[in-house]
Design a protein around this motif. Structure first.
Motif, PDB file in Angstrom:
ATOM      1  N   LEU A   1       0.827  -1.212   0.000  1.00 24.04           N
ATOM      2  CA  LEU A   1       0.000   0.000   0.000  1.00 24.04           C
ATOM      3  C   LEU A   1       0.858   1.259   0.000  1.00 24.04           C
ATOM      4  N   SER A   2       1.957   1.216   0.732  1.00 24.74           N
ATOM      5  CA  SER A   2       2.849   2.380   0.769  1.00 24.74           C
ATOM      6  C   SER A   2       3.487   2.628  -0.591  1.00 24.74           C
ATOM      7  N   MET A   3       3.776   1.562  -1.312  1.00 26.80           N
ATOM      8  CA  MET A   3       4.305   1.725  -2.683  1.00 26.80           C
ATOM      9  C   MET A   3       3.242   2.387  -3.566  1.00 26.80           C
ATOM     10  N   HIS A   4       1.981   1.980  -3.403  1.00 26.61           N
ATOM     11  CA  HIS A   4       0.897   2.639  -4.149  1.00 26.61           C
ATOM     12  C   HIS A   4       0.857   4.133  -3.827  1.00 26.61           C
TER      13      HIS A   4
ATOM     14  N   MET B   1       4.835  -0.371  -9.946  1.00 25.06           N
ATOM     15  CA  MET B   1       5.357  -0.823  -8.660  1.00 25.06           C
ATOM     16  C   MET B   1       6.497  -1.829  -8.833  1.00 25.06           C
ATOM     17  N   ASP B   2       6.325  -2.745  -9.784  1.00 27.44           N
ATOM     18  CA  ASP B   2       7.404  -3.704 -10.061  1.00 27.44           C
ATOM     19  C   ASP B   2       8.699  -2.972 -10.399  1.00 27.44           C
TER      20      ASP B   2
ATOM     21  N   SER C   1      13.754   2.467 -17.793  1.00 27.92           N
ATOM     22  CA  SER C   1      14.059   1.366 -18.716  1.00 27.92           C
ATOM     23  C   SER C   1      13.200   0.148 -18.363  1.00 27.92           C
ATOM     24  N   CYS C   2      12.951  -0.074 -17.087  1.00 23.63           N
ATOM     25  CA  CYS C   2      12.048  -1.143 -16.678  1.00 23.63           C
ATOM     26  C   CYS C   2      10.634  -0.864 -17.191  1.00 23.63           C
ATOM     27  N   LEU C   3      10.170   0.355 -17.039  1.00 23.43           N
ATOM     28  CA  LEU C   3       8.823   0.711 -17.515  1.00 23.43           C
ATOM     29  C   LEU C   3       8.710   0.545 -19.026  1.00 23.43           C
ATOM     30  N   GLU C   4       9.749   0.886 -19.732  1.00 25.78           N
ATOM     31  CA  GLU C   4       9.724   0.727 -21.196  1.00 25.78           C
ATOM     32  C   GLU C   4       9.658  -0.752 -21.577  1.00 25.78           C
TER      33      GLU C   4
END
Length: 142
Positions: A71-74, A111-112, A135-138
């Motif tokens: 939840l904190s990451m959200h 989040m990942d 780069s992860c999001l891409e």
């Protein structure tokens, strides 16, 4: 900078849930948190039992998700999106939203990547690196 303890963070969620259940007014971050909490019904039983879960450990080796960290990451992602920091996060999120047509799936993808970036920073003892994050999001958009 606000730096709550683990206990403070957990109390925030328990108190927000209590206020929601009692139909009391929510303010500030509670308004954002309750939306996130309501979208995670798998955690509702936890919020109803603060005395049982306020000190619960969630060791990664057991493979159980820490609901309070989740939840904190959200909340962190919501803050990043609201101010577009790091610059460009909003654009990446919007692209994931278009791809998945579901805000929660898009947030979990972000989040990942946020978790990966934090893990890399801790492992290498470096600062937050938006290059790793983006780069992860891409890769998620492929």
């Amino acid at each position: 900078m606000f730096n709550p303890s683990r206990q403070d963070a957990r109390q925030f969620y328990f108190e927000t849930w209590r206020k929601h259940q009692e139909k009391l007014p929510l303010v500030g971050a509670e308004l954002i948190a309750i939306d996130i909490m309501l979208s995670h019904p798998e955690y509702h039983a936890i919020f109803n039992q603060p005395e049982r879960f306020e000190s619960q450990e969630y060791p990664p080796e057991l493979g159980e998700t820490n609901p309070f960290l989740h939840l904190s990451m959200h909340l962190a992602i919501q803050e990043q999106l609201s101010i577009d920091q790091p610059a460009g996060i909003r654009k990446h999120y919007q692209a994931l939203l278009v791809k998945h047509q579901d805000a929660m799936i898009a947030q979990h993808e972000v989040m990942d990547c946020l978790a990966e970036m934090i893990w890399q920073a801790q492992r290498q003892q470096t600062a937050f690196d938006p290059v790793i994050y983006f780069s992860c999001l891409e890769r998620k958009l492929l």
